[in-house]
Design an enzyme around this catalytic site. Structure first.
Site, PDB file in Angstrom:
ATOM      1  CB  THR A 184     -29.937   1.266   6.497  1.00  0.00           C
ATOM      2  OG1 THR A 184     -30.935   2.125   6.711  1.00  0.00           O
ATOM      3  CG2 THR A 184     -30.568  -0.010   6.140  1.00  0.00           C
ATOM      4  N   GLY A 214     -38.971   4.774   7.608  1.00  0.00           N
ATOM      5  CA  GLY A 214     -38.431   4.936   6.198  1.00  0.00           C
ATOM      6  C   GLY A 214     -38.895   3.877   5.360  1.00  0.00           C
TER       7      GLY A 214
HETATM    8  N1  ASP Z   1     -33.239   4.191   4.589  1.00  0.00           N
HETATM    9  C1  ASP Z   1     -33.280   4.314   5.913  1.00  0.00           C
HETATM   10  C2  ASP Z   1     -34.332   5.402   6.627  1.00  0.00           C
HETATM   11  O1  ASP Z   1     -34.651   6.289   5.751  1.00  0.00           O
HETATM   12  C3  ASP Z   1     -32.100   4.950   6.328  1.00  0.00           C
HETATM   13  C4  ASP Z   1     -30.782   4.768   5.634  1.00  0.00           C
HETATM   14  O2  ASP Z   1     -30.845   3.660   4.979  1.00  0.00           O
HETATM   15  O3  ASP Z   1     -29.823   5.528   5.518  1.00  0.00           O
HETATM   16  O4  ASP Z   1     -34.931   4.998   7.466  1.00  0.00           O
END
Ligand code: ASP
Length: 318
Positions: A184, A214
């Protein structure tokens, strides 16, 4: 009062995702390019703050730079879905008025964070998804559109192949999933008027299906800003949603009077891993405290503190 003490503090923190990033696993040229892209996002965001711009403008601009970098899972460089496409999510929140905009499942918007900002500014809503969000984008001049393949990069394609080979294993409680298939980008900022804002943008989870979304675009889970602090998270989104992680950090500051650092550590080193998740978060408060916390081996990150101290880092012990 001297000119130094009368100056209002400015602060900025950014992340490019938390996860399994082993020391020595990145070739030196890639590692240098990642630091350079993080530094560019800091430069762009901080220039806005330093010239009196708003925290909201600063986080949007910093995230836009990171969305264009192929090294992070957002915009170009986003992970692939099970169908071999990209579906992008983003959110932005203004702590001053507690206004927010969020989008999910975008296929053609080059900078999802910019569309999230338009949702905040130009729609009566907070959260738009899929075709409807694309239709809203059609009504917004200046929102750049690209073919879905524009987001594709070779390393992400390889990651999809690997994830699909492991697919026989159960998702639930599978330690192999930890930190490997996510990523992200995000930013939090404090401006010269004492207001904070947060923004987060992501391609989500490699090999995702069924319209999986997410925490990143979910206000209170991956993104939050209020009158005291701003938070952007990265990690295994399902656990951040279940723990309302970003809001939990802010609530500890608001209701218990916790110091920002304690609140971020309690949630990221306590609540999230205790419930089986992993990841990190960045946060700023209106006093200029900056906190970057991770329970994974790495999190691409950068910061500029009120005293001008600045840096970028990748690994946990940096
Ligand atoms: N939190 C994000 C998701 O689950 C991915 C991430 O931040 O690594 O979509």
């Amino acid at each position: 009062m001297s000119s130094t003490t009368s100056r209002r503090p400015l602060a900025l923190a950014i992340h490019g995702g938390a996860g399994v990033i082993e020391q020595g696993s990145l070739v030196p040229e890639v590692e240098a390019a990642i630091h350079a892209d993080l530094a560019r996002a800091l430069d762009v965001g901080h220039a806005i703050l330093a010239t009196g711009g708003s925290a909201l403008d600063a986080v949007e601009a910093a995230v836009t730079v990171l969305e264009d970098s192929p090294y992070f899972n957002a915009g170009r460089g986003a992970v692939f879905t099970a169908e071999g496409r990209h579906e992008l999510d983003a959110a932005i929140m203004d702590g001053r008025h507690r206004r927010a905009g969020a989008v999910a499942g975008l296929m053609t918007v080059r900078h999802p964070v910019r569309l999230a900002r338009r949702v905040l500014e130009d729609s009566p809503h907070v959260f738009l998804i899929g075709d409807g969000a694309e239709q809203f984008a059609d009504t917004q001049p200046g929102i750049e559109r690209v073919p879905n393949g524009w987001f594709s990069t070779e390393p992400r394609r390889a990651q999809l192949r690997e994830a699909q080979q492991r697919e026989q294993q159960a998702w639930h409680g599978n330690d192999d999933l930890r930190g490997r298939y996510f990523g992200t980008v995000g930013a939090v900022a404090l401006d010269s008027r004492g207001h904070v804002a947060a923004a987060t943008s992501t391609g989500g989870m490699t090999n995702k299906r069924w319209g999986r979304v997410g925490d990143s675009p979910v206000i209170g889970a991956g993104t939050w800003a209020d009158a005291r602090c701003a938070v952007s998270c990265s990690g295994w989104g399902e656990f951040y949603i279940r723990n309302a992680a970003a809001h939990d950090i802010a609530a500890r500051v608001a209701y218990r009077g916790d110091r920002l650092r304690d609140a971020v550590e309690d949630v990221i080193l306590g609540e999230v891993p205790q419930h089986g998740g992993d990841g990190g978060a960045i946060a700023v408060d209106t006093e200029g405290n900056v906190s970057l916390v991770l329970n994974t081996r790495g999190m691409y990150r950068g910061w500029v503190r009120p005293d001008g101290a600045r840096g970028t880092a990748i690994y946990q012990d940096a």
